[in-house]
Design a protein around this motif. Structure first.
Motif, PDB file in Angstrom:
ATOM      1  N   SER A  87       0.704  -1.287   0.058  1.00 42.92           N
ATOM      2  CA  SER A  87      -0.125   0.006  -0.041  1.00 42.92           C
ATOM      3  C   SER A  87       0.943   1.291   0.062  1.00 42.92           C
ATOM      4  CB  SER A  87      -1.029   0.100   1.297  1.00 42.92           C
ATOM      5  OG  SER A  87      -0.148  -0.014   2.359  1.00 42.92           O
ATOM      6  N   THR A  88       2.199   1.267   0.008  1.00 42.77           N
ATOM      7  CA  THR A  88       3.060   2.483   0.026  1.00 42.77           C
ATOM      8  C   THR A  88       3.844   2.566  -1.180  1.00 42.77           C
ATOM      9  OG1 THR A  88       4.776   1.160   1.446  1.00 42.77           O
ATOM     10  CG2 THR A  88       3.094   2.394   2.670  1.00 42.77           C
ATOM     11  N   ARG A  90       5.039   3.009  -4.787  1.00 45.23           N
ATOM     12  CA  ARG A  90       4.253   3.656  -5.946  1.00 45.23           C
ATOM     13  C   ARG A  90       5.124   3.205  -7.247  1.00 45.23           C
ATOM     14  NH1 ARG A  90       1.083   3.735  -2.876  1.00 45.23           N
ATOM     15  NH2 ARG A  90       0.221   5.603  -1.834  1.00 45.23           N
ATOM     16  N   THR A  91       6.289   2.698  -7.304  1.00 45.13           N
ATOM     17  CA  THR A  91       6.939   2.371  -8.474  1.00 45.13           C
ATOM     18  C   THR A  91       6.608   0.941  -8.854  1.00 45.13           C
ATOM     19  OG1 THR A  91       8.913   1.982  -7.163  1.00 45.13           O
ATOM     20  CG2 THR A  91       8.547   4.303  -8.171  1.00 45.13           C
TER      21      THR A  91
END
Length: 327
Positions: A87-88, A90-91
């Motif tokens: 959930s953290t 982004r890539t």
């Protein structure tokens, strides 16, 4: 080996015929409670009460249940970390190595506490924390899959990654389990060939050569690892023996010597899906007697026997020597 290191994956009900695959159940990943400013007071109150723990910045979970032993608690903790990482980040990334094995539902032994992800770019110089290990590797589409909607390396890629990076005993448990779950050996060989020249490939070749889908439990994998470490001829697996009570399948053995090894996890005498414990004990006693009457020397091993590999090796050596004298 302390009981706390016993893997959480139980062996299937006996007998399972050689060549059968064993369906695995992907692990469930819990959903993180995300921090927001309007939740600050409530989250802090629940943290003080011990109702929430923080796994990563802004990601909270209920405390891991204090039951089932250290190994199960560690697995639950890592799964919470997986939920936090998912959930953290982004890539583009894919869960890999031991984390992928866990998500696929494979057996494991002494599970590490880090979450492993592979990414095509080199991570920034700032540390990701002790709980996250980033591998700067571009995993091709053919080595990716989805498990529970999350990007994970395939069984074959996971097997090779673990064989390259983990100690032999831990990686053989995963490799056997991956093959048991249906990993394709040809694809394993392809992934291994593509890794030629990279760190850990020589070790991985040894693990792939030893790996066998017929190993029914982590305990059997560990016994084979210790035997290989001490130079024993590889035992056959799931050995059929004709006895007066029918065909009995011996976990490991040398049919030409009529020496077999049975690995007994305590779980199969604890009831549940294995039925009444007393009946299981009586059935195992009858089965053992039938094997002995058929001329076999049977060594029965439990998890505690793996705490002393030297003694285990000595027992096997003496059994093989006795069989040689008898021939």
């Amino acid at each position: 080996m302390p009981n706390d290191d016993v893997p959480t994956t139980a062996r299937p009900t006996r007998p399972r015929r050689p060549g059968d695959t064993a369906p695995v159940r992907p692990r469930d990943v819990p959903t993180a409670l995300r921090f927001r400013d309007d939740r600050r007071t409530a989250v802090e109150r629940r943290r003080r009460r011990g109702e929430l723990v923080r796994r990563r910045r802004g990601r909270y979970f209920p405390p891991v249940a204090d039951d089932g032993g250290v190994a199960l608690r560690r697995e639950r903790t890592v799964l919470q970390l997986v939920g936090a990482v998912a959930s953290t980040l982004r890539t583009d990334f894919v869960f890999s190595h031991e984390t992928a094995a866990l998500l696929h539902g494979l057996s494991h032994y002494r599970l590490g506490e880090q979450v492993h992800v592979s990414q095509a770019w080199k991570p920034p110089a700032r540390p990701s924390g002790r709980q996250l290990r980033r591998h700067p590797v571009d995993v091709p589409p053919g080595d990716r899959t989805l498990v529970g909607g999350r990007p994970v390396t395939t069984l074959e890629r996971t097997l090779v990654d673990c064989a390259r990076s983990l100690p032999g005993d831990r990686s053989l448990v995963i490799a056997d389990s991956a093959l048991r779950a249906g990993a394709d050996r040809r694809r394993v060989d392809r992934v291994l060939a593509e890794a030629a020249g990279r760190p850990g490939v020589r070790r991985a070749r040894r693990i792939v050569a030893l790996a066998d889908a017929r190993a029914e439990s982590p305990g059997e994998s560990l016994v084979r690892w210790h035997l290989d470490e001490h130079g024993f001829a590889p035992p056959d697996l799931a050995v059929p023996v004709l006895t007066e009570v029918g065909t009995c399948w011996v976990d490991l053995g040398w049919p030409d010597r009529r020496v077999g090894i049975e690995f007994d996890g305590a779980v199969k005498y604890s009831g549940g899906t294995y039925g009444d414990p007393s009946r299981r004990l009586v059935a195992e006693k009858r089965r053992h007697d039938a094997l002995v009457e058929a001329g076999w020397i049977i060594l029965r091993l439990v998890w505690a026997d793996l705490t002393d590999p030297a003694r285990l090796v000595d027992r096997v050596s003496r059994a093989l020597a006795s069989a040689e004298v008898r021939r």
